[in-house]
Scaffold this active site. Structure first.
Site, PDB file in Angstrom:
ATOM      1  N   GLN A  28     -10.393  -9.607   8.826  1.00 13.68           N
ATOM      2  CA  GLN A  28      -9.910  -8.740   9.898  1.00 13.68           C
ATOM      3  C   GLN A  28      -9.599  -9.485  11.189  1.00 13.68           C
ATOM      4  O   GLN A  28      -8.865  -8.975  12.028  1.00 13.68           O
ATOM      5  CB  GLN A  28     -10.945  -7.638  10.179  1.00 13.68           C
ATOM      6  N   ARG A  85     -22.622 -11.064  14.384  1.00 10.23           N
ATOM      7  CA  ARG A  85     -22.533 -10.932  12.926  1.00 10.23           C
ATOM      8  C   ARG A  85     -21.085 -11.155  12.495  1.00 10.23           C
ATOM      9  O   ARG A  85     -20.193 -10.458  12.954  1.00 10.23           O
ATOM     10  CB  ARG A  85     -23.003  -9.539  12.503  1.00 10.23           C
ATOM     11  N   HIS A 131     -17.445  -9.827   2.698  1.00 10.95           N
ATOM     12  CA  HIS A 131     -16.953  -8.610   3.353  1.00 10.95           C
ATOM     13  C   HIS A 131     -15.590  -8.288   2.716  1.00 10.95           C
ATOM     14  O   HIS A 131     -14.543  -8.372   3.362  1.00 10.95           O
ATOM     15  CB  HIS A 131     -16.858  -8.817   4.862  1.00 10.95           C
ATOM     16  N   ASN A 177     -21.356  -6.780   2.399  1.00  7.40           N
ATOM     17  CA  ASN A 177     -21.094  -5.699   3.337  1.00  7.40           C
ATOM     18  C   ASN A 177     -20.612  -4.483   2.568  1.00  7.40           C
ATOM     19  O   ASN A 177     -19.581  -4.537   1.887  1.00  7.40           O
ATOM     20  CB  ASN A 177     -20.004  -6.078   4.336  1.00  7.40           C
ATOM     21  N   GLU A 178     -21.331  -3.384   2.680  1.00  8.08           N
ATOM     22  CA  GLU A 178     -20.917  -2.098   2.120  1.00  8.08           C
ATOM     23  C   GLU A 178     -20.380  -2.204   0.698  1.00  8.08           C
ATOM     24  O   GLU A 178     -19.197  -1.951   0.449  1.00  8.08           O
ATOM     25  CB  GLU A 178     -19.850  -1.453   3.012  1.00  8.08           C
ATOM     26  N   ASN A 319     -24.902   0.318   8.066  1.00  8.67           N
ATOM     27  CA  ASN A 319     -23.635   0.612   8.750  1.00  8.67           C
ATOM     28  C   ASN A 319     -23.422   2.115   8.710  1.00  8.67           C
ATOM     29  O   ASN A 319     -23.482   2.716   7.630  1.00  8.67           O
ATOM     30  CB  ASN A 319     -22.441  -0.014   8.025  1.00  8.67           C
ATOM     31  N   TYR A 321     -21.241   5.539  10.925  1.00  5.57           N
ATOM     32  CA  TYR A 321     -20.313   5.882  11.998  1.00  5.57           C
ATOM     33  C   TYR A 321     -20.317   7.352  12.385  1.00  5.57           C
ATOM     34  O   TYR A 321     -20.108   7.686  13.532  1.00  5.57           O
ATOM     35  CB  TYR A 321     -18.885   5.483  11.589  1.00  5.57           C
ATOM     36  N   GLU A 389     -23.598  -2.292  11.867  1.00  8.08           N
ATOM     37  CA  GLU A 389     -22.294  -1.811  12.362  1.00  8.08           C
ATOM     38  C   GLU A 389     -22.419  -0.378  12.850  1.00  8.08           C
ATOM     39  O   GLU A 389     -23.059   0.447  12.197  1.00  8.08           O
ATOM     40  CB  GLU A 389     -21.229  -1.764  11.251  1.00  8.08           C
ATOM     41  N   TRP A 441     -19.372  -2.256  16.275  1.00  6.74           N
ATOM     42  CA  TRP A 441     -18.137  -2.566  15.575  1.00  6.74           C
ATOM     43  C   TRP A 441     -17.005  -2.193  16.508  1.00  6.74           C
ATOM     44  O   TRP A 441     -16.835  -1.016  16.753  1.00  6.74           O
ATOM     45  CB  TRP A 441     -18.018  -1.811  14.240  1.00  6.74           C
ATOM     46  N   GLU A 448      -7.393  -3.526  10.796  1.00  7.52           N
ATOM     47  CA  GLU A 448      -8.304  -2.542  10.212  1.00  7.52           C
ATOM     48  C   GLU A 448      -7.868  -2.217   8.764  1.00  7.52           C
ATOM     49  O   GLU A 448      -7.523  -1.088   8.442  1.00  7.52           O
ATOM     50  CB  GLU A 448      -8.352  -1.310  11.125  1.00  7.52           C
ATOM     51  N   TRP A 449      -7.886  -3.247   7.915  1.00 14.50           N
ATOM     52  CA  TRP A 449      -7.617  -3.056   6.492  1.00 14.50           C
ATOM     53  C   TRP A 449      -6.306  -2.280   6.263  1.00 14.50           C
ATOM     54  O   TRP A 449      -5.297  -2.613   6.875  1.00 14.50           O
ATOM     55  CB  TRP A 449      -8.814  -2.379   5.800  1.00 14.50           C
TER      56      TRP A 449
HETATM   57  C1  GBH Z   1     -16.667  -0.341   8.009  1.00 19.85           C
HETATM   58  O1  GBH Z   1     -16.408   0.540   6.963  1.00 19.85           O
HETATM   59  C2  GBH Z   1     -16.284  -1.739   7.589  1.00 19.85           C
HETATM   60  O2  GBH Z   1     -17.416  -2.524   7.267  1.00 19.85           O
HETATM   61  C3  GBH Z   1     -15.435  -2.454   8.593  1.00 19.85           C
HETATM   62  O3  GBH Z   1     -14.860  -3.599   8.015  1.00 19.85           O
HETATM   63  C4  GBH Z   1     -14.415  -1.492   9.135  1.00 19.85           C
HETATM   64  O4  GBH Z   1     -13.450  -2.140   9.927  1.00 19.85           O
HETATM   65  C5  GBH Z   1     -15.147  -0.448   9.923  1.00 19.85           C
HETATM   66  O5  GBH Z   1     -16.117   0.189   9.154  1.00 19.85           O
HETATM   67  C6  GBH Z   1     -14.254   0.625  10.529  1.00 19.85           C
HETATM   68  O6  GBH Z   1     -13.591   1.369   9.556  1.00 19.85           O
HETATM   69  O7  GBH Z   1      -9.995   7.977   5.231  1.00 19.85           O
HETATM   70  O8  GBH Z   1     -11.438   9.866   4.836  1.00 19.85           O
HETATM   71  O9  GBH Z   1     -10.885   8.391   2.997  1.00 19.85           O
HETATM   72  C7  GBH Z   1     -16.611   1.888   7.290  1.00 19.85           C
HETATM   73  C8  GBH Z   1     -16.633   2.789   6.096  1.00 19.85           C
HETATM   74  C9  GBH Z   1     -15.456   3.995   4.488  1.00 19.85           C
HETATM   75  C10 GBH Z   1     -14.824   4.266   6.725  1.00 19.85           C
HETATM   76  C11 GBH Z   1     -14.137   4.575   4.014  1.00 19.85           C
HETATM   77  C12 GBH Z   1     -13.516   4.876   6.282  1.00 19.85           C
HETATM   78  C13 GBH Z   1     -12.407   6.143   4.567  1.00 19.85           C
HETATM   79  C14 GBH Z   1     -12.527   7.608   4.838  1.00 19.85           C
HETATM   80  N1  GBH Z   1     -15.331   3.333   5.760  1.00 19.85           N
HETATM   81  N2  GBH Z   1     -13.668   5.526   4.990  1.00 19.85           N
HETATM   82  S1  GBH Z   1     -11.107   8.516   4.439  1.00 19.85           S
END
Ligand code: GBH
Length: 493
Positions: A28, A85, A131, A177-178, A319, A321, A389, A441, A448-449
């Site tokens: 990232q 991290r 990751h 990671n996750e 982690n 959110y 995170e 984070w 962002e992926w």
């Molecule tokens: C983390 O994942 C990651 O470790 C990190 O790399 C990433 O940048 C950060 O969070 C912020 O996203 O769109 O409704 O299908 C967080 C877990 C799981 C969050 C999948 C988003 C998709 C939900 N993620 N989820 S949806």
């Protein structure tokens, strides 16, 4: 500079040795995707495949932290962090990934210099081995984690190289990671690399009803072998700690007076978190609720594997959110369901919202759920928690036009997020939940992926249109510095 006001009832709530800082991931932020001998990862491939990433971007340059790491460490020091991290790119260290493939000395050199720079600035490195960026060569050779017999020796060797070359200075290791997000997004939804699912409009190959559980099993086992190697061969001299980081949001019953919703919320919690955490910290096996729904699609641990996995992680890497409301479904579970046969929603039965919106659809500010989650994890696993995170995006940040290099982006939404979540951390800690770290984070805006550059999670704003990728502080970076000065025992505020 703005003066922040703090709640005196939580002053000094966190222990003096509490570690805090920011978390990042190699794909990232680094850029330099093919520089100095780096091999390709599945995220390089994904970013170079048309129509996979929202804004058509890729990870070629991102924030260029590979080139700018010295100024980044200096900035972190200004932000007052005690720890950082970050993750290692497997294909930068072993370009082809495998146990008999050559090590790239330039890759080791980069991480070695970064670690030295951190330590010279008084910042403790927390290092994640994986990751999400599996070497593309391993995906091509045998399908990566779908083949545990071939994959595990390759991951073990990679881990051993990292411990050998960096473990003299790194005392905090995170294997994965996750693992849950890697497998669900990559093999169930098919929206992340390696882009496999049952959905043929989206992916050419894959089976969402089986592969996510196979890959998860490989992750747990390979984590456990790497942890065993560390503990037996390195820990006696290096004296570090090894753990895994799990994702997981809070699932709240949609109707708290309906026992079926209460049960559904607990089941959702088990599918999301206990899937990994029960084998690691509680029973050495998957939760009964998952076995009941998935039957033989869920792999089984041999007694030996079970003993290997249980207790392998020395702490709970967390982690999280946000929070969701969940409602039971009366219908039979879908073959591709991985949530525990529930309906997810933004409001509960009474029309109460789960939290205010960020710039990211799934992410709302829900500190009430985060506080419950901290206690749920502590009650169920009784293992010290390292928050690895937590953070948010905020609307309107794409339009920032800095007036000069010292201009600061005002981000009250993020400040409110951090303030409310950290107040819950402080209160839980006062109650006796053992919490050892907090990583926001993330340090800078990044790639962002599959969302590309459309999500800005950073404490630092990056001008991605400028090839130099200049950085500008957001106000929340200074807020966090001052708030931790209040929360940590003996701090300055
Ligand atoms: C983390 O994942 C990651 O470790 C990190 O790399 C990433 O940048 C950060 O969070 C912020 O996203 O769109 O409704 O299908 C967080 C877990 C799981 C969050 C999948 C988003 C998709 C939900 N993620 N989820 S949806």
């Amino acid at each position: 500079m703005a003066q922040f006001e703090f709640d005196s009832s939580i002053k000094g709530a966190l222990p003096a040795d509490f570690q805090w800082g920011y978390a990042t991931a190699a794909p990232q932020i680094e850029g330099a995707w093919n520089k100095d001998g780096k091999g390709l990862s599945i995220w390089d491939t994904f970013g170079h495949t048309p129509d996979k990433v929202k804004d058509g971007s890729n990870a070629d340059d991102t924030a260029r932290s590979y080139d700018l790491y010295k100024q980044d460490v200096a900035r972190m020091k200004r932000y007052g962090v005690t720890a950082y991290r970050f993750s290692l790119s497997w294909s930068r260290i072993i370009p082809l990934g495998g146990k008999d493939d050559p090590v790239n000395e330039q890759g080791i050199e980069f991480y070695s210099k970064l670690i030295d720079e951190l330590i010279a600035n008084g910042i403790t490195p927390f290092v994640t081995l994986f990751h999400w960026d599996t070497p593309q060569a391993l995906e091509d050779r045998y399908g990566g984690m779908l083949d545990k017999e071939k994959y595990i020796p390759d991951f073990n060797r990679y881990a051993r190289v990292c411990f050998e070359r960096l473990g003299d200075r790194v005392k905090q290791w995170i294997t994965y990671n996750e693992p849950g997000v890697y497998t669900l997004a990559g093999y169930a939804a098919g929206v992340h690399a390696p882009a496999r699912s049952s959905f043929r409009d989206l992916n050419e190959e894959g089976d969402s009803s089986t592969e996510p559980f196979i890959v998860a099993h490989t992750e747990l086992l390979s984590h456990a072998y790497a942890a065993k190697i560390y503990k037996e061969e390195f820990k006696p001299q290096q004296k570090g700690t090894i753990m895994i980081t799990l994702h997981g949001n809070w699932n709240e019953p949609w109707d708290e007076s309906d026992p079926k919703d209460v049960e559904a919320a607990q089941r959702a919690q088990e599918f999301e978190i206990a899937w990994f955490a029960d084998p690691l910290y509680k029973t050495g096996d998957y939760p009964a609720s998952m076995r009941a729904q998935l039957g033989d699609r869920l792999p089984r641990f041999t007694p030996e594997e079970s003993r290997l996995v249980l207790g392998s992680s020395e702490a709970y890497g967390m982690n999280s959110y946000t929070a969701f409301y969940v409602r039971h479904r009366d219908a039979e579970p879908d073959i591709n369901d991985h949530k525990g046969n529930v309906e997810v929603s933004d409001t509960n039965k009474h029309g109460v919202e789960r939290g205010i919106e960020s710039d990211t659809p799934w992410l709302r500010t829900s500190p009430w759920g985060w506080g419950k989650l901290l206690r749920w994890i502590w009650d169920r696993y009784q293992t010290p928690i390292f928050i690895t995170e937590n953070g948010t995006t905020a609307k309107g940040e794409h339009d920032f036009k800095p007036k000069g290099p010292d201009d600061v982006l005002e981000d009250p939404h993020r400040i409110d997020f951090y303030k409310s979540y950290l107040s819950e951390v402080a209160k839980a800690s006062q109650e006796g939940v053992v919490i050892k770290s907090y990583f926001g984070w993330t340090f800078t805006d990044n790639w962002e992926w599959a969302a590309g550059f459309t999500d800005r999670f950073g404490a630092t704003w990056v001008d991605f249109d400028d090839p130099e990728k200049p950085r500008y502080a957001k106000r929340s970076a200074y807020f966090l510095r001052d708030f931790f000065g209040h929360l940590i025992k003996g701090g300055t505020n």
